[in-house]
Design a protein around this motif. Structure first.
Motif, PDB file in Angstrom:
ATOM      1  N   PRO A  86     -30.813  22.780 -37.285  1.00  0.00           N
ATOM      2  CA  PRO A  86     -31.240  22.803 -35.889  1.00  0.00           C
ATOM      3  C   PRO A  86     -30.142  22.245 -34.983  1.00  0.00           C
ATOM      4  CG  PRO A  86     -32.349  21.046 -37.076  1.00  0.00           C
ATOM      5  CD  PRO A  86     -31.561  21.809 -38.082  1.00  0.00           C
ATOM      6  N   GLU A  87     -30.100  22.746 -33.758  1.00  0.00           N
ATOM      7  CA  GLU A  87     -29.110  22.323 -32.767  1.00  0.00           C
ATOM      8  C   GLU A  87     -29.638  21.118 -31.991  1.00  0.00           C
ATOM      9  OE1 GLU A  87     -26.146  23.998 -31.708  1.00  0.00           O
ATOM     10  OE2 GLU A  87     -26.243  25.445 -33.346  1.00  0.00           O
ATOM     11  N   VAL A  88     -29.252  19.928 -32.440  1.00  0.00           N
ATOM     12  CA  VAL A  88     -29.635  18.688 -31.771  1.00  0.00           C
ATOM     13  C   VAL A  88     -28.384  18.127 -31.102  1.00  0.00           C
ATOM     14  CG1 VAL A  88     -30.513  16.343 -32.107  1.00  0.00           C
ATOM     15  CG2 VAL A  88     -31.494  18.233 -33.411  1.00  0.00           C
ATOM     16  N   PRO A  89     -28.468  17.788 -29.810  1.00  0.00           N
ATOM     17  CA  PRO A  89     -27.290  17.245 -29.125  1.00  0.00           C
ATOM     18  C   PRO A  89     -26.737  16.007 -29.842  1.00  0.00           C
ATOM     19  CG  PRO A  89     -29.017  17.745 -27.538  1.00  0.00           C
ATOM     20  CD  PRO A  89     -29.624  17.892 -28.912  1.00  0.00           C
ATOM     21  N   PRO A  90     -25.426  15.860 -29.865  1.00  0.00           N
ATOM     22  CA  PRO A  90     -24.791  14.758 -30.599  1.00  0.00           C
ATOM     23  C   PRO A  90     -25.304  13.373 -30.200  1.00  0.00           C
ATOM     24  CG  PRO A  90     -23.125  16.274 -29.758  1.00  0.00           C
ATOM     25  CD  PRO A  90     -24.443  16.730 -29.216  1.00  0.00           C
ATOM     26  N   GLN A  91     -25.632  13.177 -28.916  1.00  0.00           N
ATOM     27  CA  GLN A  91     -26.085  11.857 -28.476  1.00  0.00           C
ATOM     28  C   GLN A  91     -27.461  11.490 -29.027  1.00  0.00           C
ATOM     29  OE1 GLN A  91     -25.490  14.464 -26.471  1.00  0.00           O
ATOM     30  NE2 GLN A  91     -26.919  14.551 -24.765  1.00  0.00           N
ATOM     31  N   LEU A  92     -28.176  12.471 -29.583  1.00  0.00           N
ATOM     32  CA  LEU A  92     -29.494  12.211 -30.171  1.00  0.00           C
ATOM     33  C   LEU A  92     -29.453  12.002 -31.686  1.00  0.00           C
ATOM     34  CD1 LEU A  92     -31.773  14.804 -28.332  1.00  0.00           C
ATOM     35  CD2 LEU A  92     -31.805  12.327 -28.090  1.00  0.00           C
ATOM     36  N   LEU A  93     -28.385  12.378 -32.325  1.00  0.00           N
ATOM     37  CA  LEU A  93     -28.348  12.404 -33.790  1.00  0.00           C
ATOM     38  C   LEU A  93     -28.649  11.054 -34.433  1.00  0.00           C
ATOM     39  CD1 LEU A  93     -25.358  14.811 -34.429  1.00  0.00           C
ATOM     40  CD2 LEU A  93     -27.806  15.288 -34.642  1.00  0.00           C
ATOM     41  N   ALA A  94     -27.988   9.994 -33.992  1.00  0.00           N
ATOM     42  CA  ALA A  94     -28.215   8.675 -34.602  1.00  0.00           C
ATOM     43  C   ALA A  94     -29.666   8.243 -34.432  1.00  0.00           C
ATOM     44  CB  ALA A  94     -27.271   7.642 -34.006  1.00  0.00           C
ATOM     45  N   TYR A  95     -30.222   8.491 -33.259  1.00  0.00           N
ATOM     46  CA  TYR A  95     -31.603   8.095 -33.002  1.00  0.00           C
ATOM     47  C   TYR A  95     -32.579   8.889 -33.865  1.00  0.00           C
ATOM     48  CZ  TYR A  95     -35.854   6.824 -30.580  1.00  0.00           C
ATOM     49  OH  TYR A  95     -37.113   6.357 -30.297  1.00  0.00           O
ATOM     50  N   VAL A  96     -32.441  10.198 -33.865  1.00  0.00           N
ATOM     51  CA  VAL A  96     -33.346  11.058 -34.640  1.00  0.00           C
ATOM     52  C   VAL A  96     -33.244  10.726 -36.132  1.00  0.00           C
ATOM     53  CG1 VAL A  96     -33.814  13.447 -35.348  1.00  0.00           C
ATOM     54  CG2 VAL A  96     -33.383  12.901 -32.944  1.00  0.00           C
ATOM     55  N   ASP A  97     -32.033  10.554 -36.625  1.00  0.00           N
ATOM     56  CA  ASP A  97     -31.855  10.242 -38.045  1.00  0.00           C
ATOM     57  C   ASP A  97     -32.471   8.891 -38.401  1.00  0.00           C
ATOM     58  OD1 ASP A  97     -30.526  12.638 -38.022  1.00  0.00           O
ATOM     59  OD2 ASP A  97     -28.586  11.815 -38.642  1.00  0.00           O
ATOM     60  N   THR A  98     -32.353   7.923 -37.503  1.00  0.00           N
ATOM     61  CA  THR A  98     -32.955   6.613 -37.750  1.00  0.00           C
ATOM     62  C   THR A  98     -34.468   6.711 -37.777  1.00  0.00           C
ATOM     63  OG1 THR A  98     -31.080   5.458 -36.757  1.00  0.00           O
ATOM     64  CG2 THR A  98     -33.145   4.229 -36.923  1.00  0.00           C
ATOM     65  N   VAL A  99     -35.054   7.394 -36.807  1.00  0.00           N
ATOM     66  CA  VAL A  99     -36.516   7.554 -36.787  1.00  0.00           C
ATOM     67  C   VAL A  99     -36.983   8.279 -38.048  1.00  0.00           C
ATOM     68  CG1 VAL A  99     -38.458   8.660 -35.592  1.00  0.00           C
ATOM     69  CG2 VAL A  99     -36.709   7.448 -34.275  1.00  0.00           C
ATOM     70  N   ALA A 100     -36.263   9.296 -38.455  1.00  0.00           N
ATOM     71  CA  ALA A 100     -36.671  10.088 -39.616  1.00  0.00           C
ATOM     72  C   ALA A 100     -36.537   9.321 -40.927  1.00  0.00           C
ATOM     73  CB  ALA A 100     -35.846  11.373 -39.681  1.00  0.00           C
ATOM     74  N   ARG A 101     -35.494   8.531 -41.056  1.00  0.00           N
ATOM     75  CA  ARG A 101     -35.235   7.840 -42.328  1.00  0.00           C
ATOM     76  C   ARG A 101     -35.868   6.463 -42.401  1.00  0.00           C
ATOM     77  NH1 ARG A 101     -29.808  10.296 -41.850  1.00  0.00           N
ATOM     78  NH2 ARG A 101     -29.657  11.798 -43.563  1.00  0.00           N
TER      79      ARG A 101
END
Length: 112
Positions: free
Chosen positions: A47-62
């Motif tokens: 999925p195309e997630v903007p780079p500024q969201l990646l750390a946040y999304v990955d943290t919430v998911a993991r």
């Protein structure tokens, strides 16, 4: 896999991902898909997630408990409103949780 809760799950996903909000539904769906892929859902395309969201999304998911004020502040500095951050958090949590549910149900059904 159909379960007795399939309709409620569908309605929850539609409420989180498809209703109007401060963030675009397409972005919420991309966040959900990325989090689901982290949770074990097989994806054919990333999925195309903007780079500024990646750390946040990955943290919430993991490791949602490791979400910090600094991660949220970085999103605010990137221009996301508090409402948008809330919507994206729900999207990431939904994706991660649903992927785990899908894997659990598949294991109970004897599938990989």
């Amino acid at each position: 896999m159909e379960t007795r809760y399939s309709e409620q799950v569908r309605r929850l996903a539609e409420a989180v991902l498809g209703t109007p909000g401060d963030s675009a539904p397409a972005l919420r769906r991309a966040v959900e898909q990325r989090a689901a892929s982290i949770g074990g859902r097989a994806m054919t395309t990333a999925p195309e997630v903007p780079p500024q969201l990646l750390a946040y999304v990955d943290t919430v998911a993991r490791h949602a408990y490791r979400t910090t004020d600094e991660l949220v502040a970085a999103l605010k500095r990137a221009g996301y409103s508090e409402d948008a951050i809330f919507e994206l958090t729900l999207s990431a949590a939904l994706g991660a949780g649903m992927a785990r549910l899908e894997r659990g149900l598949a294991a109970l059904g004897g599938r990989d």
